[in-house]
Write a protein that holds these residues in place. Structure first.
Motif, PDB file in Angstrom:
ATOM      1  N   ARG A  64      35.821  61.867  43.984  1.00  0.00           N
ATOM      2  CA  ARG A  64      36.903  62.029  42.998  1.00  0.00           C
ATOM      3  C   ARG A  64      37.877  63.112  43.483  1.00  0.00           C
ATOM      4  N   ASN A  71      39.182  55.211  46.153  1.00  0.00           N
ATOM      5  CA  ASN A  71      39.624  54.647  44.870  1.00  0.00           C
ATOM      6  C   ASN A  71      39.988  55.733  43.854  1.00  0.00           C
ATOM      7  N   LEU A  86      28.314  49.056  39.565  1.00  0.00           N
ATOM      8  CA  LEU A  86      28.678  47.778  40.174  1.00  0.00           C
ATOM      9  C   LEU A  86      28.484  47.859  41.686  1.00  0.00           C
ATOM     10  N   HIS A 146      31.721  58.724  46.536  1.00  0.00           N
ATOM     11  CA  HIS A 146      32.901  59.011  45.707  1.00  0.00           C
ATOM     12  C   HIS A 146      32.895  60.491  45.334  1.00  0.00           C
ATOM     13  N   ALA A 201      31.580  52.073  35.214  1.00  0.00           N
ATOM     14  CA  ALA A 201      30.525  51.735  36.167  1.00  0.00           C
ATOM     15  C   ALA A 201      30.381  52.847  37.190  1.00  0.00           C
ATOM     16  N   THR A 204      35.968  46.529  40.296  1.00  0.00           N
ATOM     17  CA  THR A 204      35.173  47.722  40.003  1.00  0.00           C
ATOM     18  C   THR A 204      36.088  48.856  39.562  1.00  0.00           C
ATOM     19  N   THR A 205      35.536  50.068  39.451  1.00  0.00           N
ATOM     20  CA  THR A 205      36.306  51.239  39.018  1.00  0.00           C
ATOM     21  C   THR A 205      37.546  51.437  39.898  1.00  0.00           C
ATOM     22  N   HIS A 217      33.711  45.925  49.098  1.00  0.00           N
ATOM     23  CA  HIS A 217      33.051  45.754  47.803  1.00  0.00           C
ATOM     24  C   HIS A 217      32.951  44.244  47.643  1.00  0.00           C
ATOM     25  N   ASP A 274      26.720  55.531  47.341  1.00  0.00           N
ATOM     26  CA  ASP A 274      27.642  55.099  46.281  1.00  0.00           C
ATOM     27  C   ASP A 274      27.506  56.018  45.072  1.00  0.00           C
ATOM     28  N   HIS A 313      31.027  59.926  36.714  1.00  0.00           N
ATOM     29  CA  HIS A 313      31.974  59.801  35.604  1.00  0.00           C
ATOM     30  C   HIS A 313      31.526  60.807  34.555  1.00  0.00           C
TER      31      HIS A 313
HETATM   32  N1  LIG Z   1      29.794  51.612  42.102  1.00  0.00           N
HETATM   33  C1  LIG Z   1      30.329  51.798  40.924  1.00  0.00           C
HETATM   34  O1  LIG Z   1      29.773  51.323  39.910  1.00  0.00           O
HETATM   35  N2  LIG Z   1      31.464  52.499  40.760  1.00  0.00           N
HETATM   36  C2  LIG Z   1      32.314  53.033  41.798  1.00  0.00           C
HETATM   37  C3  LIG Z   1      33.150  51.994  42.464  1.00  0.00           C
HETATM   38  C4  LIG Z   1      32.396  51.106  43.443  1.00  0.00           C
HETATM   39  O2  LIG Z   1      31.803  51.592  44.393  1.00  0.00           O
HETATM   40  O3  LIG Z   1      32.394  49.889  43.256  1.00  0.00           O
HETATM   41  C5  LIG Z   1      33.196  54.110  41.185  1.00  0.00           C
HETATM   42  O4  LIG Z   1      34.182  54.521  41.811  1.00  0.00           O
HETATM   43  O5  LIG Z   1      32.901  54.565  40.072  1.00  0.00           O
END
Ligand SMILES: NC(=O)N[C@@H](CC(=O)O)C(=O)O
Ligand SMILES: [Zn+2]
Ligand SMILES: [Zn+2]
Length: 343
Positions: free
Chosen positions: A17, A41, A219, A15, A263, A106-107, A136, A247, A251
């Motif tokens: 962002r 996402n 998650l 991720h 998460a 999830t997020t 997921h 993963d 945040h």
């Molecule tokens: N893994 C996580 O806890 N969070 C991920 C989303 C995801 O991969 O499920 C996120 O985008 O923050």
């Protein structure tokens, strides 16, 4: 000093962002990873070829000039995704997979899929295109305990999908249970799984004993230590069905240190270094290269990276916080040491 040279690794679940944090997240991943599968996402999510192309450009604009890092884009499946959306994504040449988030799992999954049958035309198109489906794999039913949600998903959703699409390539993302390891081991060659560094290093005691520690909350949630042991065994087994996917999911600190915390755990600052610790503990450093650098590209039918990186056994201190756009975030191993570093 002990060193380990391996083919340049890739991250098959990441991720980054968007917006002003890209300068930080992209800089971290560009240090030594060759490629990464970029999760879609965002808010709003990356649901089609056009949005993926624009996001791809924003990421590339942040790759430092001395890095060859290449982002591999994905699209986010919704109840409305059509077979044509999949074909258009494939035709871009920059989209490598489609990601299925069960709605609410999830997020940023609120636009996700409410019933797997709704995406059957898209799954057919993925199978026809030879493009992987990334899952997921957790159910969202209120009456299913959060620690059981992965196993119930395997039994009630994944099994029928595998039967209905026997040639579909599927990556079960960020697996967390012995049940998922067993499922993948017993499945055909077109079913694989990514494993995160934090699910190899930690179990739910790390998160819940001696005070609740929100930076371990991700998650699928960390499970009991027997599941952790099964993941470690799978990752270090030499099986080509398991590969590196961090993963890493940043945040801002105030979004995690909160009455209702997000998460996600951030590991991009030390991804291969954290995995190296796990493989060393298992006396399996000789298996790290396949897990980190071979099994992923082989599964995706992509060439392995042609160059190498070298890890040194030399301890370093992880900063307590890292910059995250105008905010800050707390990385995994905050304020503690890591045994390996990349030269
Ligand atoms: N893994 C996580 O806890 N969070 C991920 C989303 C995801 O991969 O499920 C996120 O985008 O923050
Ligand atoms: Zn996920
Ligand atoms: Zn993720």
């Amino acid at each position: 000093m002990e060193t380990l040279t391996i083919t340049r690794p890739d991250d098959w679940h990441l991720h980054l962002r968007d917006g002003d944090v890209l300068k930080h997240t992209v800089a971290d991943i560009s240090r030594y990873m060759g490629r990464a599968i970029i999760m879609p996402n965002l808010v709003p999510p990356v649901t089609n070829a056009e949005i993926a192309k624009e996001y791809h450009q924003r990421i590339l604009a942040n790759v430092p000039a001395n890095s060859s890092f290449s982002p591999l884009m994905t699209i986010y499946l919704t109840d409305q995704t059509t077979a044509e959306d999949i074909r258009a994504a494939k035709a871009t040449g920059i989209v490598y997979a489609a990601k299925l988030y069960p709605a609410g799992a999830t997020t940023n999954s609120s636009s996700g899929v409410t019933s797997i049958k709704n995406v059957y035309p898209a799954l057919q198109a993925l199978q026809d295109a030879g493009m992987p489906l990334l899952l997921h794999g957790e159910v969202t039913d209120a009456d299913i305990d959060i620690f059981d949600r992965e196993k119930v998903y395997l039994d009630t959703v994944l099994k029928p999908v595998v039967a209905d699409f026997p040639n579909l390539k599927i990556v079960l993302e960020h697996i967390t249970t012995a049940d998922a390891v067993e499922f993948v081991n017993n499945a055909s060659d077109n079913i694989a799984a990514t494993i995160t560094a934090h699910h190899l290093l930690f179990n739910r005691n790390h998160m819940l004993v001696g005070g609740i520690k929100p930076h371990y909350y991700c998650l699928p949630i960390l499970k009991r230590n027997t599941h952790q042991a099964a993941l470690v065994k799978a990752a270090t087994s030499g099986s080509n069905k398991f590969f590196l996917g961090t993963d890493s999911a940043p945040h801002a600190d105030d979004k995690k240190e909160s009455a209702c915390g997000c998460a996600g755990a951030y590991t991009s600052h030390a991804a291969i270094e954290l995995y190296a610790e796990v493989f060393e503990q298992e006396n399996a450093l000789d298996k790290l290269e396949a897990f980190a650098s071979f099994n992923g590209p082989d599964f995706y039918n992509l060439p392995r990276n042609a160059d190498t990186i070298t890890l040194e056994k030399s301890e370093w201190l992880v900063p307590t916080t890292l910059p995250f756009g105008d905010a800050k975030m707390v990385p995994i191993r905050t304020g503690e040491t890591i045994a390996w570093q990349v030269k």
